[in-house]
Design a protein around this motif. Structure first.
Motif, PDB file in Angstrom:
ATOM      1  N   LEU A  44       0.810  -1.022  -0.119  1.00 42.76           N
ATOM      2  CA  LEU A  44       0.034  -0.007   0.033  1.00 42.76           C
ATOM      3  C   LEU A  44       0.810   1.274   0.147  1.00 42.76           C
ATOM      4  N   THR A  45       1.933   1.147   0.607  1.00 44.64           N
ATOM      5  CA  THR A  45       2.814   2.491   0.757  1.00 44.64           C
ATOM      6  C   THR A  45       3.870   2.509  -0.524  1.00 44.64           C
ATOM      7  N   ILE A  46       3.855   3.670  -1.102  1.00 43.46           N
ATOM      8  CA  ILE A  46       5.008   4.079  -1.971  1.00 43.46           C
ATOM      9  C   ILE A  46       5.978   4.647  -1.601  1.00 43.46           C
ATOM     10  N   TRP A  47       7.192   4.434  -1.673  1.00 41.90           N
ATOM     11  CA  TRP A  47       8.385   5.111  -0.981  1.00 41.90           C
ATOM     12  C   TRP A  47       9.283   5.667  -2.233  1.00 41.90           C
ATOM     13  N   TYR A  48       9.862   6.980  -1.932  1.00 37.34           N
ATOM     14  CA  TYR A  48      10.633   7.316  -2.763  1.00 37.34           C
ATOM     15  C   TYR A  48      11.710   8.325  -2.381  1.00 37.34           C
ATOM     16  N   LYS A  49      12.891   8.324  -2.996  1.00 35.47           N
ATOM     17  CA  LYS A  49      13.880   9.185  -2.281  1.00 35.47           C
ATOM     18  C   LYS A  49      14.895   9.531  -3.398  1.00 35.47           C
ATOM     19  N   SER A  61       0.322   6.775   0.648  1.00 31.19           N
ATOM     20  CA  SER A  61      -0.350   5.663   0.476  1.00 31.19           C
ATOM     21  C   SER A  61      -0.934   5.522  -0.834  1.00 31.19           C
ATOM     22  N   VAL A  62      -1.151   4.261  -1.309  1.00 28.30           N
ATOM     23  CA  VAL A  62      -2.039   4.266  -2.427  1.00 28.30           C
ATOM     24  C   VAL A  62      -3.490   4.586  -2.309  1.00 28.30           C
ATOM     25  N   THR A  63      -3.793   4.475  -0.990  1.00 27.90           N
ATOM     26  CA  THR A  63      -5.367   5.018  -0.647  1.00 27.90           C
ATOM     27  C   THR A  63      -5.366   6.693  -0.765  1.00 27.90           C
ATOM     28  N   GLU A  64      -4.411   7.427  -0.833  1.00 31.08           N
ATOM     29  CA  GLU A  64      -4.245   8.754  -1.049  1.00 31.08           C
ATOM     30  C   GLU A  64      -4.597   9.163  -2.630  1.00 31.08           C
ATOM     31  N   VAL A  65      -4.412   8.256  -3.375  1.00 33.02           N
ATOM     32  CA  VAL A  65      -4.384   8.231  -4.824  1.00 33.02           C
ATOM     33  C   VAL A  65      -5.973   7.855  -5.600  1.00 33.02           C
ATOM     34  N   GLU A  66      -6.246   9.020  -6.272  1.00 36.33           N
ATOM     35  CA  GLU A  66      -7.789   8.945  -6.799  1.00 36.33           C
ATOM     36  C   GLU A  66      -7.640   8.406  -7.949  1.00 36.33           C
ATOM     37  N   ALA A  67      -6.637   8.691  -8.919  1.00 33.80           N
ATOM     38  CA  ALA A  67      -6.550   7.867 -10.091  1.00 33.80           C
ATOM     39  C   ALA A  67      -5.310   8.363 -10.748  1.00 33.80           C
ATOM     40  N   VAL A  68      -4.985   7.659 -11.974  1.00 32.87           N
ATOM     41  CA  VAL A  68      -3.750   7.487 -12.720  1.00 32.87           C
ATOM     42  C   VAL A  68      -4.302   8.015 -14.185  1.00 32.87           C
ATOM     43  N   ARG A 119      -3.404   1.082 -10.448  1.00 33.58           N
ATOM     44  CA  ARG A 119      -4.674   1.040 -10.744  1.00 33.58           C
ATOM     45  C   ARG A 119      -5.339  -0.313 -10.023  1.00 33.58           C
ATOM     46  N   LYS A 120      -4.514  -1.187 -10.017  1.00 34.89           N
ATOM     47  CA  LYS A 120      -4.818  -2.372  -9.324  1.00 34.89           C
ATOM     48  C   LYS A 120      -4.934  -2.333  -7.905  1.00 34.89           C
ATOM     49  N   LEU A 121      -3.933  -1.596  -7.489  1.00 34.52           N
ATOM     50  CA  LEU A 121      -3.754  -1.305  -5.708  1.00 34.52           C
ATOM     51  C   LEU A 121      -4.848  -0.334  -5.581  1.00 34.52           C
ATOM     52  N   ILE A 122      -5.298   0.836  -6.115  1.00 31.39           N
ATOM     53  CA  ILE A 122      -6.283   1.468  -5.798  1.00 31.39           C
ATOM     54  C   ILE A 122      -7.688   0.487  -5.961  1.00 31.39           C
ATOM     55  N   HIS A 123      -8.004  -0.124  -6.992  1.00 33.67           N
ATOM     56  CA  HIS A 123      -9.239  -0.828  -6.784  1.00 33.67           C
ATOM     57  C   HIS A 123      -9.087  -1.850  -5.554  1.00 33.67           C
ATOM     58  N   LYS A 124      -7.983  -2.592  -5.351  1.00 32.34           N
ATOM     59  CA  LYS A 124      -7.921  -3.373  -4.301  1.00 32.34           C
ATOM     60  C   LYS A 124      -8.246  -2.726  -2.919  1.00 32.34           C
ATOM     61  N   ALA A 125      -7.603  -1.452  -2.939  1.00 33.35           N
ATOM     62  CA  ALA A 125      -8.174  -0.786  -1.360  1.00 33.35           C
ATOM     63  C   ALA A 125      -9.435  -0.295  -1.420  1.00 33.35           C
ATOM     64  N   GLN A 126     -10.103   0.070  -2.440  1.00 30.08           N
ATOM     65  CA  GLN A 126     -11.520   0.352  -2.703  1.00 30.08           C
ATOM     66  C   GLN A 126     -12.384  -0.673  -2.200  1.00 30.08           C
ATOM     67  N   THR A 127     -11.981  -1.912  -2.714  1.00 36.36           N
ATOM     68  CA  THR A 127     -12.913  -2.914  -2.629  1.00 36.36           C
ATOM     69  C   THR A 127     -12.871  -3.811  -1.317  1.00 36.36           C
ATOM     70  N   MET A 128     -12.000  -3.454  -0.427  1.00 35.24           N
ATOM     71  CA  MET A 128     -11.812  -4.213   0.850  1.00 35.24           C
ATOM     72  C   MET A 128     -13.079  -3.909   1.724  1.00 35.24           C
ATOM     73  N   ASP A 129     -13.584  -4.995   2.382  1.00 32.77           N
ATOM     74  CA  ASP A 129     -14.403  -4.934   3.315  1.00 32.77           C
ATOM     75  C   ASP A 129     -14.015  -4.530   4.816  1.00 32.77           C
ATOM     76  N   GLU A 130     -14.845  -4.297   5.597  1.00 32.31           N
ATOM     77  CA  GLU A 130     -14.590  -3.819   6.798  1.00 32.31           C
ATOM     78  C   GLU A 130     -13.460  -4.598   7.693  1.00 32.31           C
ATOM     79  N   LYS A 131     -13.588  -5.759   7.428  1.00 29.26           N
ATOM     80  CA  LYS A 131     -12.415  -6.707   8.323  1.00 29.26           C
ATOM     81  C   LYS A 131     -11.227  -6.608   7.541  1.00 29.26           C
ATOM     82  N   GLU A 132     -11.297  -6.587   6.371  1.00 26.89           N
ATOM     83  CA  GLU A 132     -10.013  -6.412   5.575  1.00 26.89           C
ATOM     84  C   GLU A 132      -9.136  -5.018   5.755  1.00 26.89           C
ATOM     85  N   ARG A 133     -10.185  -4.005   5.658  1.00 27.89           N
ATOM     86  CA  ARG A 133      -9.556  -2.608   6.094  1.00 27.89           C
ATOM     87  C   ARG A 133      -8.794  -2.666   7.321  1.00 27.89           C
TER      88      ARG A 133
END
Length: 756
Positions: A44-49, A61-68, A119-133
Motif C-alpha cells: 500500500l505504501t509507495i516510498w521514494y527518495k 499511501s495508495v489510498t491517497e491516490v484517486e486516479a492515474v 490502478r490494481k492497488l487502488i481497486h484493491k484498496a477501494q473494494t476491501m470490506d470492513e474486516k480487511e480494512r
C-alpha cells in the motif's frame, strides 16, 4: 497474516513496483529530477527518495491516490511533451487538494507496469470490506513499528508503537497485555500474536455494554435479539426483521454464528463501524430527490475564481483547479476572461500577478470533466472583460469544442415562463453572461443588463471596495449617462437561461423580471438584503437564480459562511474551493447528500413564490415543527496525531455545532480527555433545539485541547440534519482537506424527538 493476499503480491506489475524504478519527477519545464520509487512490502505504501538526499525520503499511501492519468494529461507533462513522449509519462492524482505527481519512466513498458499496478492497488484498496480494512490498518502499524524488520516486535518496539498510535498507556498494563499475547514466551510478537495484542488493546467496553443489553447469553445476538436492537435503539421499526438477516450475512465473520442466524460481538462491532452503521442515512447518500423542478428550486454547488489553486493576488491559474472542482461535484464554475496579447482570450484574475491560461483550454477541460461526477447541468459563469473580436473567438471555441453539450437555444424553442429542471438539462453546459436585448452591438446599463462583479461590488459595497478596477469601457454612451461595453452578438446568442442583469430591487423584479434573468450579489449586499428583507429574498429566489460571490477584500481567497445565503434560498453560493476550512466543510456537508450530484432540492417553504418564511422568524410558516436533538458523545477511536513530535499525544474534546437560521446557531462541547487519542471515552450528552431542521447542518469537530493557545483541529464531519440516523452511530471523521482518515471515528447515540 497478509491482508492484501498473495494474488496482488504475485501480480507482475506489482512485482515491478516492489522491485523499484528510477523515475523522473517533473514539476515544471525546468525542474525534472530523478527519484527512486518502490512499493513497500505492505502493498500500500509507495516510498521514494533522491540518490543524493542521504537518509531523507518521502512516502504516500495508495489510498491517497484517486486516479492515474496516462500520457500528457497534465499541464506540467504537456509543457515537456516535446522532450518526453506520451508513452513514458503518467500522472498520479491525489484526493483532496494535494497536488499531482507527474512522472516519467525510462521505457514505455515500465510506464505501463506502474500505471496498471497502481490502478490494481487502488481497486484493491477501494473494494476491501470492513474486516480487511482493519486487518490492513493493523498490518500497517506492525510494519511501521518493526524497526529492525525481523518480522517480530519486542516490548520496546511495542511501547514505541503505542506512542505512535496516540496511546499513553500505563507501562505495567501494556506489559501485561504483551505477555498475554506472547504465547510462545519468546519476548517478541509475530504478526498473528500482534493481532491478538491489538484486539485486547482495542477491546471496546462501551460497545460490549450495548451488546450485553440485548444478548441474553452474553455471547451472541440471536436473530430476534438483533431485530429488537434495530427496532428499539436504531429506530428502524418494521424493516428491522429483514435488515437483521442482511447485517448478519454482510458483517458476521464467524461461519458458525452465521449458520445460527446470530451475530457475535466482533460482527456487531464491524456493523457499527460500517457505512450502514454511520450517522449518515445511507439512502440519503444516493440520488433520491425530485430532479424535475425548475433550476431555481435547488441549491447548486458553486465555485468562485475556479481557475485559482491558491490566493487571488499571486496564485497560479490552472486547468487542474477546474478538474478538482468538477470532480467534487461543483456545478457552477467561474471564468474571468481578458484579451490575450496574441489574439487568444486568456483566463486569470485581472490586475494581479496570477498566471494566465487559455480560454479554449478551459473549455476543453470542461468538455472532458464536466459530467464525470454528475450528469446534471453545469453553469459556466462568464466574467467577460474582452473586446468584441476576442468575444467572438470565445463564442467559436464554445460552439466548436462543446458541440451539442452547449445549450444554445431554449429546449422547446420558446421563451420560458419558468426555468427548466436539472433533469431536462442533463448533460448540458449553460452559459451565464450578459445578453444583448436590442439590435446593435452596444449595450448600456438598462434594467435588463448587468455590470461586472467588480463594478457591482463598487456600487454595492462602499465599505468593501473591490480589489480590481472596473474594466475599461469599449464605447461611449451618446447620452453621456454611463459608459457602456460592447458585446459580441455571437457570444450573446449563446446565453439562454442565465442572462446576467443588474438587480434593481425586489419590487422591480416582481413587476418586470423574466425567469431566465439572474443577478449576482456580493456577500455584503446579500447579507444586508437577507437581514432587511429576508422573506422578499426567499420569494425572489423561488422564481429566479441568484449568484453570491466573496467580497473584494478576500484577497487571500478566504470564504464567507454560505449558510446565511442558503437561509434565504440563494442557489449559486460561490466559494473558493481551493481554500479548506469550515465554510467548505459546510458546502461539502450540504452537497454530500443526493448522490453528490451538486444539486439539492430546497425545502418546500422556499419554493413557494408567496411564502411567508423568513430566516429571522422561522416559526411564522406553515408546517413549523421544531425538533430536539440529543447527542450522547460516547467515545473516540484511533484519532490522528496532530503534533508529530515523538511522545506527543492528543487531549481530545468533541464540539457539536448547528448551522442554520439565526435562532438555530449553537455549539456545545465535551470536556477534554488527557493523553488519549486512541480510545478516549466521554459519555457526555449535548442537547439542541432546532427550529428549521430542513435548513440545518450539524458539524461534529474533534480538537486537541490546549490551555495555552488555540486548540488544534483533529477531524470533522458535517452533514444535513435531515440526513442524520438516530441510534448508536459512528461518525467517520474527515481531515481538514475533506478526505477520509480511517479508522478515526466517534461513537455516539443520537436521539431526535418532537419538541413538546
Amino acid at each position: 497474516m497478509d491482508p492484501e493476499g498473495s494474488r496482488v503480491q504475485d501480480d507482475p506489475d506489482v512485482k515491478v513496483m516492489m522491485a523499484g524504478s528510477t523515475l523522473r519527477k517533473v514539476k515544471s519545464k525546468s525542474w525534472k529530477k530523478q527519484r527512486h520509487f518502490r512499493l513497500l512490502e505492505d502493498g500500500l505504501t509507495i516510498w521514494y527518495k533522491s540518490r543524493w538526499a542521504g537518509r531523507g525520503h518521502s512516502t504516500f499511501s495508495v489510498t491517497e491516490v484517486e486516479a492515474v492519468r496516462e500520457g500528457h494529461q497534465s499541464e506540467v507533462l504537456l509543457s515537456v511533451a516535446e522532450e518526453f513522449p506520451a508513452d513514458v509519462c503518467f500522472t498520479l492524482v491525489f484526493h483532496g487538494r494535494q497536488g499531482n505527481l507527474d512522472l516519467v519512466t525510462e521505457t514505455p513498458e515500465e510506464a505501463k507496469a506502474w500505471i496498471r499496478g497502481v490502478r490494481k492497488l487502488i481497486h484493491k484498496a477501494q473494494t476491501m470490506d470492513e474486516k480487511e480494512r482493519l486487518d490492513q490498518w493493523v498490518w500497517d502499524w506492525f510494519q511501521r513499528a518493526d524497526k529492525n524488520k525481523d518480522g517480530k516486535m519486542n516490548f520496546k518496539e511495542v511501547r514505541t508503537l503505542l506512542k505512535m498510535m496516540n496511546v499513553d498507556m500505563d507501562e505495567e498494563h501494556a506489559l501485561h497485555l504483551f505477555t498475554m499475547a506472547d504465547k510462545s514466551e519468546s519476548g517478541s510478537l509475530e504478526i498473528e500474536q500482534f493481532v491478538h495484542f491489538y484486539k485486547m488493546l482495542t477491546q471496546r467496553d462501551e460497545v460490549w455494554k450495548v451488546f450485553q443489553d440485548y444478548a441474553e447469553d452474553g455471547e451472541k445476538l440471536m436473530l430476534n435479539e438483533l431485530e429488537n436492537f434495530l427496532s428499539i435503539e436504531q429506530h428502524e421499526g418494521e424493516q428491522s426483521s429483514q435488515h437483521a438477516r442482511e447485517l448478519i450475512d454482510r458483517y458476521e465473520p464467524s461461519g458458525s454464528a452465521k449458520k445460527q442466524s446470530a451475530m457475535s460481538l466482533d460482527g456487531f462491532q464491524i456493523y457499527l463501524c460500517s457505512l450502514e452503521g454511520s450517522v449518515f442515512k445511507p439512502e440519503h447518500r444516493e440520488l433520491h430527490q425530485d430532479m424535475s423542478q425548475p433550476l431555481c428550486h435547488y441549491f447548486i454547488s458553486s465555485s468562485h475564481n475556479t481557475y485559482l489553486l491558491e490566493d487571488q493576488l499571486r496564485g497560479q491559474s490552472s486547468l487542474e483547479a477546474y478538474i478538482q472542482a468538477l470532480k467534487r461535484g461543483c456545478r457552477c464554475v467561474e471564468v474571468d476572461c481578458w484579451d490575450g496579447s496574441d489574439g487568444e482570450p486568456v483566463v486569470y484574475h485581472g490586475h494581479t500577478w496570477t498566471s494566465k491560461i487559455l480560454f479554449r483550454d478551459v473549455v476543453s477541460t470542461l468538455k472532458e470533466y464536466a459530467f464525470k461526477a454528475s450528469d446534471f447541468p453545469v453553469i459556466l459563469s462568464l466574467e467577460n472583460h474582452c473586446g468584441v473580436e476576442q468575444q467572438t473567438l470565445m463564442a467559436q471555441h464554445l460552439t466548436q469544442i462543446l458541440g451539442d453539450t452547449l445549450l444554445s437555444a431554449p429546449l422547446d424553442g420558446q421563451l420560458p415562463q419558468q426555468l427548466p429542471s436539472p433533469q431536462e438539462l442533463r448533460g448540458k453546459i449553460l452559459l451565464k453572461a450578459k445578453k444583448i436585448s436590442d439590435p446593435g452591438d452596444c449595450v448600456d446599463e438598462t434594467p435588463t443588463d448587468e455590470v461586472s462583479d467588480e463594478e457591482e461590488m463598487a456600487n454595492d459595497d462602499a465599505e468593501s471596495p473591490s480589489t480590481e478596477d472596473p474594466p475599461p469601457a469599449e464605447c461611449a454612451n451618446e447620452t453621456g449617462k454611463k459608459s457602456k461595453s460592447k458585446l459580441s452578438r455571437d457570444l450573446s446568442d449563446l446565453v439562454v437561461y442565465c442572462k446576467s442583469v443588474h438587480f434593481h430591487g425586489f419590487e422591480h423584479a416582481r413587476a418586470h423580471a423574466q425567469c431566465y434573468e439572474m443577478s449576482s450579489f456580493s456577500e455584503s449586499k446579500a447579507k444586508r438584503l437577507a437581514k432587511d428583507a429576508g422573506t422578499d429574498f426567499v420569494q425572489y429566489n423561488a422564481r429566479h437564480l441568484s449568484r453570491i460571490y466573496p467580497g473584494g477584500l478576500r484577497t487571500d481567497s478566504s470564504n464567507y459562511n454560505p449558510q446565511e445565503m442558503w437561509n434565504v434560498g440563494n442557489q449559486i453560493v460561490a466559494l473558493n474551493f481551493q481554500t479548506a476550512g469550515l465554510e467548505m466543510d459546510l458546502n461539502d456537508g450540504l452537497f454530500g447528500q443526493n448522490g453528490g450530484c451538486g444539486y439539492v432540492l430546497k425545502p418546500d417553504f422556499m419554493r413557494d413564490g408567496s411564502t411567508r418564511f423568513g430566516p429571522e422568524k422561522p416559526g411564522e410558516r406553515r408546517g413549523y415543527r421544531p425538533l430536539r436533538l440529543s447527542i450522547q458523545v460516547i467515545s473516540g477511536q484511533q484519532l490522528p496525531k496532530v503534533n508529530q513530535k515523538e511522545g506527543s499525544i492528543v487531549d481530545p474534546l468533541v464540539r457539536v455545532e448547528i448551522y442554520g437560521v439565526p435562532q438555530d446557531q449553537a455549539k456545545e462541547e465535551t470536556s477534554h480527555i488527557n493523553n488519549n487519542g486512541f480510545n478516549p471515552v466521554w459519555n457526555e450528552t449535548l442537547n439542541f433545539v432546532v427550529h428549521a431542521p430542513e435548513l440545518a447542518l450539524v458539524r461534529f469537530e474533534v480538537e486537541d485541547y490546549d490551555k495555552a493557545s488555540r486548540n488544534d483541529f483533529i477531524g470533522q464531519l458535517t452533514l444535513p440534519f435531515a440526513c442524520i440516523q438516530a441510534g448508536y452511530r459512528h461518525i467517520h471523521l474527515l481531515s481538514k482537506d475533506g478526505t477520509a482518515i480511517p479508522p478515526s471515528s466517534l461513537f455516539v447515540n443520537v436521539s431526535i424527538s418532537e419538541l413538546t
